[in-house]
Scaffold this active site. Structure first.
Site, short mmCIF file in Angstrom:
data_model
loop_
_atom_site.label_atom_id
_atom_site.label_comp_id
_atom_site.label_asym_id
_atom_site.label_seq_id
_atom_site.Cartn_x
_atom_site.Cartn_y
_atom_site.Cartn_z
N LYS A 273 8.71 -35.94 74.74
CA LYS A 273 9.59 -35.45 75.81
C LYS A 273 9.22 -36.13 77.13
O LYS A 273 8.05 -36.43 77.35
CB LYS A 273 9.43 -33.94 75.96
CG LYS A 273 10.04 -33.14 74.83
CD LYS A 273 9.97 -31.65 75.10
CE LYS A 273 10.55 -30.84 73.95
NZ LYS A 273 11.99 -31.11 73.72
N ARG A 347 14.12 -27.22 63.52
CA ARG A 347 14.91 -27.10 62.30
C ARG A 347 14.06 -27.36 61.07
O ARG A 347 14.35 -26.86 59.99
CB ARG A 347 16.13 -28.04 62.38
CG ARG A 347 15.79 -29.49 62.41
CD ARG A 347 16.96 -30.34 62.91
NE ARG A 347 17.11 -30.27 64.37
CZ ARG A 347 18.04 -30.91 65.06
NH1 ARG A 347 18.94 -31.65 64.42
NH2 ARG A 347 18.10 -30.80 66.36
N1 BES Z 1 12.41 -26.93 71.74
C1 BES Z 1 13.41 -27.92 71.90
C2 BES Z 1 14.72 -27.34 72.45
C3 BES Z 1 14.71 -26.87 73.86
C4 BES Z 1 15.10 -27.70 74.89
C5 BES Z 1 14.40 -25.57 74.17
C6 BES Z 1 15.13 -27.26 76.18
C7 BES Z 1 14.43 -25.12 75.46
C8 BES Z 1 14.81 -25.95 76.47
C9 BES Z 1 13.72 -28.58 70.56
O1 BES Z 1 12.66 -28.65 69.69
C10 BES Z 1 14.17 -29.96 70.85
O2 BES Z 1 13.38 -30.71 71.32
N2 BES Z 1 15.43 -30.26 70.56
C11 BES Z 1 15.96 -31.55 70.79
C12 BES Z 1 16.71 -31.98 69.57
C13 BES Z 1 17.06 -33.43 69.55
C14 BES Z 1 15.79 -34.25 69.49
C15 BES Z 1 17.91 -33.73 68.36
C16 BES Z 1 16.89 -31.47 72.00
O3 BES Z 1 17.61 -30.48 72.14
O4 BES Z 1 16.85 -32.37 72.82
MN MN Z 2 11.48 -30.38 70.01
#
Ligand code: BES
Ligand code: MN
Ligand code: ZN
Length: 493
Positions: A273, A347
């Site tokens: 991230k 997921r």
């Molecule tokens: N935990 C995150 C989702 C999230 C994002 C929760 C912002 C709270 C605030 C999840 O694991 C994630 O990183 N999702 C990605 C998915 C993508 C890589 C397909 C996302 O939403 O960017």
């Molecule tokens: Mn994630």
């Protein structure tokens, strides 16, 4: 805590009393006239000058200057009687409880009749309990100079009847379940590892005499939860899989599975991230927190239903051992997964948990997860995104969510989306089909593991945390879906 009492206003000794004011009858309301008399008609003046108001959501504090045995009155404006709803009532009462609590008053009286509309349903009593426990809750902080001020802990409800106390206590239990979830989400990653989360769940189970089993890494390997293990691979902290059972029926049959994503911190892994996106990711176990909070409420209320809580927990870290994009992994049910994005880890852990729910013979499944940033883009922070393969089961969850004012909105679960997660040149599924429709494809991935079992998916990435204080709680973790889950179970008995 609520205590019921039947004493006249002019004999009540208390630091404060809450009195509701409706707009319709204005100065003709019995309690208004009564208080106005005791205050030598000064209340009329206060209303005229706007210091006390009937309008919905206003809270006005008035000192009684020794004219009453009660020290101060908190007037709460409720607007027009026929425009009040249970949800508006919960918020208005939350607001006034919160004000009383901020004033460091630990015990307050409430003139019950004054806050209720004509022929109110019993739902109002439940909402009163929720308002109290939700609004007076304070999050733990680690400031060394924090002052432990008094907090509102007791409400003396003035009424001549006593039939409503049970529903008030149901509301208290629901609210305290949500507070458990808030507490857990608030804990930073260094203070809440998967092991810590499991220990916390054990304490809840012990408190309510629920059956609990914690799978350690060895056991998780043994049964083949390859997806949870892949996410855990880069971590020095071992994973945990939590199985908590509440049996409310004579025999253990057709349990409803509550499944939670328990990522104690999400760095994104090698699909790391950005520095701004990583802050706050301690909240990535919000789904697990909701499930544990719901079990806390269910454990208190003992409904006649069988429930199994399943939580897959680990952090998502980077190291020489961590899983990588392009890896192919095998989930509990034998399905193979091409990892395209290590940040789509939620997921993956849910895949194993939902597959496990099916192995246990769950009759229905609901999963809760902070799954996608995309749900924030689609729906914002006011509504939880939902997906389902079964309209009947969905409508049960939806009805519960409306009753507790945790709105959810269903996204389409069409075959095209299922095709998107099934497209891989090397495995049965891929964990990240790309930018389009992310909250749907993420849910659809989990749906592949629910198979034909009635299933509802709740993406709380936008609703698990709020960036401002509100009538029913502080800024920060909301405890969202703990009440909806518990209420869904309560409604079935
Ligand atoms: N935990 C995150 C989702 C999230 C994002 C929760 C912002 C709270 C605030 C999840 O694991 C994630 O990183 N999702 C990605 C998915 C993508 C890589 C397909 C996302 O939403 O960017
Ligand atoms: Mn994630
Ligand atoms: Zn995540």
């Amino acid at each position: 805590m609520f205590k019921l009492k039947d004493v006249p206003l002019n004999e009540l000794e208390s630091k404060g009393i809450i009195i509701g004011l409706f707009e319709d009858q204005k100065q003709n309301q019995a309690h208004y006239l009564h208080v106005n008399d005791m205050l030598d008609q000064h209340l009329d003046e206060l209303v005229k000058s706007g210091d006390v108001s009937y309008s919905y959501g206003s809270v006005s504090k008035v000192h009684t200057f020794g004219k009453m045995t009660v020290k101060r009155i908190y007037f709460v404006g409720l607007g027009k009687k026929d425009e009040l709803s249970v949800n508006k009532f919960r918020k208005a009462l939350g607001k006034v409880f919160k004000q009383v609590s901020k004033d460091s008053i630990d015990s307050v009286a409430l003139q019950l009749e004054s806050v209720l509309p004509e022929n109110n349903t019993d739902d109002y009593y439940e909402a009163l309990g929720e308002a109290f426990s939700l609004a007076t809750y304070k999050l733990e902080t680690y400031h060394t100079n924090r002052d432990e001020k008094h907090q509102l802990t007791e409400v003396t409800v003035l009424t001549s009847e006593d039939g409503m106390i049970d529903r008030m206590n149901v509301g208290l239990a629901l609210g305290s379940g949500a507070n458990v979830a808030r507490h857990l989400v608030n804990l930073p990653g260094n203070l809440l590892t998967a092991t810590d989360l499991a220990t916390f769940a054990e304490n809840i189970a012990e408190k309510h005499e629920l059956n609990i089993e914690i799978f350690d890494k060895e056991k998780i390997e043994q049964i083949g939860m390859g997806a949870l293990l892949a996410v855990n691979q880069g971590s020095d902290e071992p994973p945990r899989f939590i199985v908590m059972k509440y049996q409310g029926k004579e025999t253990w049959e057709n349990p409803i599975a509550l499944v939670g994503k328990g990522i104690t911190f999400d760095t994104g892994g090698y699909s790391i991230k950005p520095k701004d996106g990583i802050v706050g990711m301690k909240m990535d176990m919000g789904g697990a927190a909701a499930v544990i909070g719901a079990m806390d409420a269910i454990g208190q209320l003992k409904p006649k239903e069988n429930v199994v809580a399943l939580i897959a927990s680990t952090d998502n870290m980077i190291s020489g051992k961590a899983f990588k994009p392009d890896d192919v992994i095998v989930a509990l049910n034998g399905k193979t997964i091409e990892v395209r994005n290590t940040d789509a880890e939620g997921r993956l852990v849910l895949a194993d948990a939902v597959a496990y729910a099916n192995q246990l013979g769950a009759s229905k499944i609901v999963d809760v997860a902070t799954l996608t940033g995309g749900v924030l883009i689609a729906l914002g922070t006011a509504v939880t995104g939902a997906l389902s393969n079964d309209e009947e089961w969905f409508s049960e969850v939806k009805e519960a969510s409306e009753a507790v004012d945790e709105p959810i909105w269903q996204l389409p679960y069409f075959d095209d989306y299922k095709e998107m997660v099934r497209k891989s040149h090397i495995a049965d599924l891929n964990n990240s089909p790309g930018r389009l429709a992310q909250p749907i494809t993420a849910g659809a991935f989990v749906g592949e593991f629910a198979e034909d079992t009635p299933w509802v998916h709740l993406d709380i990435a936008g609703t698990a945390v709020t960036d401002s204080e509100h009538d029913l709680g502080p800024k920060g973790p909301t405890g969202i879906m703990a009440r909806t889950l518990a209420k869904t179970i309560l409604n079935r008995q």
